[in-house]
Design a protein around this motif. Structure first.
Motif, PDB file in Angstrom:
ATOM      1  N   ASP A 223       0.810  -1.217   0.000  1.00 47.64           N
ATOM      2  CA  ASP A 223       0.000   0.000   0.000  1.00 47.64           C
ATOM      3  C   ASP A 223       0.840   1.262   0.000  1.00 47.64           C
ATOM      4  O   ASP A 223       0.385   2.314  -0.403  1.00 47.64           O
ATOM      5  CB  ASP A 223      -0.922   0.036   1.225  1.00 47.64           C
ATOM      6  N   ALA A 224       2.057   1.201   0.513  1.00 43.37           N
ATOM      7  CA  ALA A 224       2.891   2.395   0.615  1.00 43.37           C
ATOM      8  C   ALA A 224       4.343   1.970   0.636  1.00 43.37           C
ATOM      9  O   ALA A 224       4.674   0.863   1.037  1.00 43.37           O
ATOM     10  CB  ALA A 224       2.539   3.188   1.882  1.00 43.37           C
ATOM     11  N   PRO A 225       5.247   2.847   0.205  1.00 40.25           N
ATOM     12  CA  PRO A 225       6.662   2.500   0.172  1.00 40.25           C
ATOM     13  C   PRO A 225       7.293   2.538   1.550  1.00 40.25           C
ATOM     14  O   PRO A 225       6.830   3.262   2.435  1.00 40.25           O
ATOM     15  CB  PRO A 225       7.259   3.595  -0.718  1.00 40.25           C
ATOM     16  N   GLN A 226       8.319   1.757   1.736  1.00 38.99           N
ATOM     17  CA  GLN A 226       9.102   1.810   2.967  1.00 38.99           C
ATOM     18  C   GLN A 226       9.914   3.096   2.989  1.00 38.99           C
ATOM     19  O   GLN A 226      10.613   3.392   2.035  1.00 38.99           O
ATOM     20  CB  GLN A 226      10.059   0.606   3.032  1.00 38.99           C
TER      21      GLN A 226
ATOM     22  N   ARG B 237       8.289   9.868   8.308  1.00 39.59           N
ATOM     23  CA  ARG B 237       8.598  10.463   7.009  1.00 39.59           C
ATOM     24  C   ARG B 237       7.958   9.595   5.934  1.00 39.59           C
ATOM     25  O   ARG B 237       8.395   8.476   5.686  1.00 39.59           O
ATOM     26  CB  ARG B 237      10.104  10.555   6.791  1.00 39.59           C
ATOM     27  N   ALA B 238       6.891  10.084   5.343  1.00 41.67           N
ATOM     28  CA  ALA B 238       6.195   9.333   4.307  1.00 41.67           C
ATOM     29  C   ALA B 238       6.799   9.693   2.966  1.00 41.67           C
ATOM     30  O   ALA B 238       6.746  10.838   2.533  1.00 41.67           O
ATOM     31  CB  ALA B 238       4.706   9.653   4.332  1.00 41.67           C
ATOM     32  N   GLU B 239       7.367   8.712   2.301  1.00 38.29           N
ATOM     33  CA  GLU B 239       8.090   8.958   1.059  1.00 38.29           C
ATOM     34  C   GLU B 239       7.297   8.449  -0.127  1.00 38.29           C
ATOM     35  O   GLU B 239       6.794   7.327  -0.130  1.00 38.29           O
ATOM     36  CB  GLU B 239       9.456   8.266   1.116  1.00 38.29           C
TER      37      GLU B 239
ATOM     38  N   ALA C 215       5.075  18.045  -2.007  1.00 37.07           N
ATOM     39  CA  ALA C 215       5.449  17.530  -0.684  1.00 37.07           C
ATOM     40  C   ALA C 215       4.554  18.174   0.370  1.00 37.07           C
ATOM     41  O   ALA C 215       4.149  19.326   0.235  1.00 37.07           O
ATOM     42  CB  ALA C 215       6.920  17.829  -0.389  1.00 37.07           C
ATOM     43  N   ASN C 216       4.244  17.399   1.402  1.00 33.97           N
ATOM     44  CA  ASN C 216       3.405  17.887   2.499  1.00 33.97           C
ATOM     45  C   ASN C 216       4.068  17.576   3.837  1.00 33.97           C
ATOM     46  O   ASN C 216       4.822  16.604   3.964  1.00 33.97           O
ATOM     47  CB  ASN C 216       2.025  17.224   2.469  1.00 33.97           C
ATOM     48  N   SER C 217       3.754  18.390   4.815  1.00 32.53           N
ATOM     49  CA  SER C 217       4.220  18.121   6.178  1.00 32.53           C
ATOM     50  C   SER C 217       3.194  18.636   7.179  1.00 32.53           C
ATOM     51  O   SER C 217       2.445  19.576   6.887  1.00 32.53           O
ATOM     52  CB  SER C 217       5.588  18.777   6.442  1.00 32.53           C
TER      53      SER C 217
ATOM     54  N   PHE D 292      -1.800  11.863   1.851  1.00 36.54           N
ATOM     55  CA  PHE D 292      -1.109  13.100   1.480  1.00 36.54           C
ATOM     56  C   PHE D 292       0.413  12.984   1.605  1.00 36.54           C
ATOM     57  O   PHE D 292       1.126  13.945   1.352  1.00 36.54           O
ATOM     58  CB  PHE D 292      -1.616  14.265   2.330  1.00 36.54           C
ATOM     59  N   TYR D 293       0.889  11.820   2.012  1.00 40.50           N
ATOM     60  CA  TYR D 293       2.324  11.577   2.132  1.00 40.50           C
ATOM     61  C   TYR D 293       3.012  12.679   2.940  1.00 40.50           C
ATOM     62  O   TYR D 293       4.077  13.165   2.578  1.00 40.50           O
ATOM     63  CB  TYR D 293       2.974  11.435   0.751  1.00 40.50           C
ATOM     64  N   ALA D 294       2.382  13.072   4.034  1.00 42.29           N
ATOM     65  CA  ALA D 294       2.920  14.148   4.855  1.00 42.29           C
ATOM     66  C   ALA D 294       3.919  13.602   5.865  1.00 42.29           C
ATOM     67  O   ALA D 294       3.651  12.610   6.548  1.00 42.29           O
ATOM     68  CB  ALA D 294       1.788  14.869   5.591  1.00 42.29           C
TER      69      ALA D 294
END
Length: 486
Positions: free
Chosen positions: A72-75, A90-92, A202-204, A225-227
């Motif tokens: 579902d999401a990258p490491q 840290r969502a990459e 990019a989001n934070s 949102f990969y924040a």
């Protein structure tokens, strides 16, 4: 000692539960710990912050690992690190496939397809918001990023409820916040994995360490949102510098803002956009020559780049304007709309529908186009609350705000700001922007039943003082004879 023991016990219990869930193959949710009660001395606050950071980071790491195992999401690799700020997660975004790996490209394109209604809504929002920002706040030069504002508002929408959520949904053109979040995730993955282009979103999310946040909101920030998630003590130079540095890091140093956060702040949501591309056909630098530009303040000399493309270009010509576009090597393009003689840019910016027609209306034909484009580069900055109010968002900025899907702490949006940069020359264009939304804790209103009444009737000589918000007295005076009534 009681607070310290309680914290140790809560931390041990949370860690044990997280480990047990991970061993069972269950994704651990990004938990948020409650405050520890009335013991609010500095040492207890520090311990709360440490416990919050430890358990939150553990849960985030386990959750991201579980996502990676299910595809579902990258490491995440590495971590953002800013002095004095705790990195929670840290969502990459996924990496770009190889330029010749067409199978992987097709797979990513299919997996992250944008819904037609979302794309149409984003386009409509772009022109309505641009008219509200650029038309109502005219500047000599202005560079506004509608996609940056859209993503920031979509994140805010995930924490909103009731009237506040409905007004944001109306401005975005999307009533389903969860569906919008999914589409925003698709958009971010689509752009990030395009091997031909250099477009980076990019989001934070910067959170106050001792505040509570709702689980679905935090999950959406991380997963859709990969924040990247941070804990920051607002109202400190450390937090302000960290947020500014994060923006600089994600815009290749083209933006270096300064901030002054406030202690009562709950969180800041920041979105950045970075674009860089070369013209499909570069301008010949030797053909660049000076020429007169009819600026609003009077004629001025500018450096004009010139070229004629060797194939017909689609154009749109009306009595009000002329439109033509130049392509970039990655397939993107830059469109120019030139008002007709006697018309001005404000005539087009005065109406979002007219602005959309100018940029997106049907072509009227083709022509061989000779382009004479002045070189330019500038920065822009906007306070966006007035523009958002013109778009119908009002409840979020006052005591009617409802952010119960964000936190149980009453809160309101205290600031929405955007800064941007653009530079254009013979080789291509580099542009960047950030949008920052600050959400403040709403001060509790006093209970009138336990507060006395006072009538201050200044009908005799009195003293006064004026001081800064930092408590510095600027003026002290006396009034013994006010102005005579007319």
């Amino acid at each position: 000692m009681q607070a310290k023991a309680s914290i140790r016990e809560a931390s041990a219990q949370a860690q044990a539960e997280a480990n047990a869930q991970a061993r069972a193959g269950i994704q651990v949710e990004l938990g948020v710990l409650a405050k520890t009660g009335m013991q609010a001395n500095a040492k207890a606050k520090s311990l709360r912050k440490a416990m919050f950071a430890t358990v939150l980071a553990l849960a985030a790491a386990l959750a991201l690992t579980a996502c990676t195992q299910t595809g579902d999401a990258p490491q995440p690799s590495g971590s953002d690190s800013y002095e004095g700020v705790t990195t929670v997660a840290r969502a990459e975004l996924p990496a770009k496939p190889a330029a010749d790996d067409y199978e992987a490209q097709d797979e990513l394109l299919g997996a992250n397809a944008l819904d037609g209604s979302f794309a149409d809504g984003l386009s409509a929002f772009s022109y309505r918001s641009a008219a509200a920002v650029l038309g109502e706040e005219p500047q000599a030069n202005g560079n506004f990023s509608p996609v940056s504002l859209y993503l920031a508002l979509a994140m805010v929408q995930m924490g909103a409820a009731g009237e506040t959520r409905d007004e944001i949904a109306g401005a975005l053109g999307s009533a389903d916040a969860a569906a919008t979040a999914v589409q925003c995730g698709n958009l971010m993955r689509l752009l990030a994995t395009d091997p031909q282009s250099d477009v980076r979103l990019a989001n934070s999310v910067w959170m106050r360490p001792d505040a509570q946040f709702e689980q679905p909101f935090v999950d959406a920030m991380r997963d859709q949102f990969y924040a990247s998630l941070f804990l920051a003590d607002f109202g400190t130079d450390t937090a302000d510098k960290a947020m500014a540095q994060w923006i600089a890091d994600n815009t290749e140093g083209t933006l270096n803002p300064t901030f002054e956060s406030q202690e009562g702040q709950l969180l800041s949501l920041i979105d950045t956009v970075y674009f860089k591309s070369e013209w499909a056909k570069a301008f010949d630098a030797e053909a660049t020559e000076p020429g007169m530009f009819a600026a609003e303040g009077g004629a001025m000399q500018a450096a004009f780049m010139a070229q004629r493309l060797d194939r017909p270009q689609e154009i749109r010509q009306t009595e009000t304007y002329t439109r033509a576009s130049l392509g970039f090597m990655d397939g993107s393009e830059m469109t120019f709309v030139l008002p007709a003689e006697g018309k001005g840019v404000q005539d087009l910016l005065a109406d979002g529908a007219l602005l959309e027609e100018a940029f997106a209306g049907e072509t009227t034909g083709e022509a061989f186009v000779t382009y004479r484009v002045p070189k330019f580069g500038f920065d822009s900055s906007y306070g966006l609350i007035p523009a958002l109010e013109r778009l119908g968002i009002t409840a979020a900025f006052g005591d009617r705000a409802d952010f119960s899907n964000l936190s149980r702490t009453p809160a309101y949006v205290s600031s929405v700001a955007q800064e941007s940069h653009i530079g254009l020359d013979e080789n291509g264009v580099e542009a960047s922007a950030y949008t920052k939304v600050d959400i403040m804790e709403m001060s509790a209103l006093p209970d009138p039943s336990v507060i006395g009444e006072l009538e201050l009737n200044l009908n005799r000589p009195f003293l006064y003082e004026i001081r800064t918000r930092q408590g510095i007295p600027l003026f002290i005076g006396v009034c013994t004879q006010p102005d005579e009534a007319a």
